[in-house]
Design a protein around this motif. Structure first.
Motif, PDB file in Angstrom:
ATOM      1  N   ALA A 143     -11.261  -9.056   0.888  1.00  7.50           N
ATOM      2  CA  ALA A 143     -11.437  -7.780   1.051  1.00  7.50           C
ATOM      3  C   ALA A 143     -12.054  -7.438   2.557  1.00  7.50           C
ATOM      4  O   ALA A 143     -12.901  -8.359   3.037  1.00  7.50           O
ATOM      5  N   VAL A 158      -1.083  -7.561   6.311  1.00  4.61           N
ATOM      6  CA  VAL A 158      -2.234  -7.577   5.345  1.00  4.61           C
ATOM      7  C   VAL A 158      -2.025  -7.026   4.292  1.00  4.61           C
ATOM      8  O   VAL A 158      -1.334  -6.123   3.887  1.00  4.61           O
ATOM      9  N   THR A 159      -2.381  -7.778   3.229  1.00  4.44           N
ATOM     10  CA  THR A 159      -2.332  -7.462   1.770  1.00  4.44           C
ATOM     11  C   THR A 159      -3.445  -7.290   0.968  1.00  4.44           C
ATOM     12  O   THR A 159      -3.541  -6.950  -0.256  1.00  4.44           O
ATOM     13  N   ILE A 160      -4.534  -7.749   1.494  1.00  5.61           N
ATOM     14  CA  ILE A 160      -5.710  -7.584   0.790  1.00  5.61           C
ATOM     15  C   ILE A 160      -6.312  -6.291   0.729  1.00  5.61           C
ATOM     16  O   ILE A 160      -5.938  -5.282   1.409  1.00  5.61           O
ATOM     17  N   PRO A 161      -7.186  -5.954  -0.508  1.00  2.00           N
ATOM     18  CA  PRO A 161      -7.835  -4.527  -0.269  1.00  2.00           C
ATOM     19  C   PRO A 161      -8.572  -4.108   0.657  1.00  2.00           C
ATOM     20  O   PRO A 161      -9.230  -4.982   1.468  1.00  2.00           O
ATOM     21  N   LEU A 162      -8.492  -2.821   1.298  1.00  2.00           N
ATOM     22  CA  LEU A 162      -9.054  -2.466   2.539  1.00  2.00           C
ATOM     23  C   LEU A 162      -9.611  -0.932   2.343  1.00  2.00           C
ATOM     24  O   LEU A 162      -9.191  -0.197   1.530  1.00  2.00           O
ATOM     25  N   PHE A 166      -0.564  -0.908   7.084  1.00  6.37           N
ATOM     26  CA  PHE A 166      -0.980  -2.211   6.515  1.00  6.37           C
ATOM     27  C   PHE A 166      -0.301  -2.341   5.176  1.00  6.37           C
ATOM     28  O   PHE A 166       0.178  -0.997   4.462  1.00  6.37           O
ATOM     29  N   SER A 188      -1.169  -3.697   2.215  1.00  7.61           N
ATOM     30  CA  SER A 188      -2.020  -3.599   1.187  1.00  7.61           C
ATOM     31  C   SER A 188      -1.641  -2.725   0.029  1.00  7.61           C
ATOM     32  O   SER A 188      -1.298  -1.357   0.383  1.00  7.61           O
ATOM     33  N   LYS A 189      -1.723  -3.168  -1.211  1.00  5.23           N
ATOM     34  CA  LYS A 189      -1.380  -1.825  -2.155  1.00  5.23           C
ATOM     35  C   LYS A 189      -2.500  -1.104  -2.617  1.00  5.23           C
ATOM     36  O   LYS A 189      -2.423  -0.199  -2.839  1.00  5.23           O
ATOM     37  N   GLU A 190      -3.885  -1.834  -2.300  1.00  9.20           N
ATOM     38  CA  GLU A 190      -5.060  -0.885  -2.264  1.00  9.20           C
ATOM     39  C   GLU A 190      -5.502  -0.900  -1.000  1.00  9.20           C
ATOM     40  O   GLU A 190      -6.118  -1.806  -0.467  1.00  9.20           O
ATOM     41  N   LYS A 191      -5.581   0.399  -0.447  1.00  6.76           N
ATOM     42  CA  LYS A 191      -6.095   0.575   0.840  1.00  6.76           C
ATOM     43  C   LYS A 191      -6.752   2.146   0.567  1.00  6.76           C
ATOM     44  O   LYS A 191      -5.653   3.025   0.271  1.00  6.76           O
ATOM     45  N   HIS A 202     -15.143  -5.888  -5.037  1.00  9.84           N
ATOM     46  CA  HIS A 202     -14.234  -6.879  -4.810  1.00  9.84           C
ATOM     47  C   HIS A 202     -14.751  -8.530  -4.476  1.00  9.84           C
ATOM     48  O   HIS A 202     -13.896  -9.399  -4.486  1.00  9.84           O
TER      49      HIS A 202
END
Length: 246
Positions: A165, A185-189, A212, A214-217, A244
């Protein structure tokens, strides 16, 4: 890694200065950290102003990390503090200053010359620091990355699987090549943007956030200039890492 000094701060937080080869750094660990109860780690990014100049803000961020049960560490950036200066970087920085003082846009050529060599050197150094830090028995991961030059954070988030994260600060110039890297970049941001930041291209920051993968941003935009970050923004970032890294 060689520890050169240590002292206790508030709430029993242990602050240790170290060198990694020729690179200086600081590690902060909460009183709860031990070999039998290792804690996650947050790598603290910083602007290229020098670790000593940035120490009060870094220590404040580290104490907030410790309050959440996390260790925190930072290393001196290439060309900062007592580390050798690169002539090409100094020329690019002078070109940027001339453009800003003249009220002109900072061109892609200057941004690339200023940022890309820094990213190319700083990211492998940060990964080497993680190698050494994660060997310490009181640090067990996972790892988060917080703040600093956003292009370094983007590269690290894209290539370093131990970082799960990242909290990024949209407050520096971003080369077009880094914009493309952001798609990987795919991690939470959690991205912080000061809406009236006098040194930041707001649209470029929004374009980067959009890029980005990322699914969670989350984009947190607050009114005010570069140094006007409200206190609650730090509290929100702390909650993000708590979700996270636990």
């Amino acid at each position: 890694m060689h520890f050169t000094s240590e002292r206790r701060l508030g709430d029993g937080v242990l602050e240790r200065e170290f060198t990694l080869g020729e690179i200086p750094g600081i590690l902060w660990t909460p009183a709860s950290a031990s070999a039998s109860a290792p804690v996650p780690l947050i790598l603290l990014g910083q602007p290229p102003l020098g670790m000593r100049q940035m120490y009060p803000r870094l220590a404040g961020r580290a104490l907030r990390c410790a309050a959440g049960g996390f260790a925190a560490a930072t290393i001196e950036l290439p060309g900062s503090g007592d580390r050798p200066r690169e002539a090409s970087a100094e020329q690019a920085r002078a070109g940027m200053r001339r453009a800003v003082e003249a009220g002109e846009p900072v061109g892609d050529e200057i941004i690339d010359a200023l940022v890309l060599p820094l990213v190319d050197q700083a990211v492998p150094e940060a990964r080497a620091a993680l190698d050494a830090l994660l060997e310490l028995p009181e640090i067990g991961g996972p790892v988060g990355y917080s703040g600093g030059v956003i292009s370094i954070g983007v590269r690290l988030a894209a290539v370093e699987p131990r970082i799960v994260a990242a909290g990024l600060f949209a407050g520096s110039f971003v080369p077009r090549a880094v914009l493309e890297e952001a798609r990987r970049v795919t991690i939470p941001l959690h991205v912080l943007l000061q809406w009236d930041d006098e040194g930041n291209d707001r649209q470029a920051a929004l374009d980067l956030f959009d890029a980005f993968g990322s699914k969670e941003k989350t984009l947190q935009a607050n009114m005010g200039g570069h140094t006007g970050v409200p206190q609650f923004a730090g509290e929100d970032a702390a909650r993000f890492f708590a979700r996270h890294l636990r």
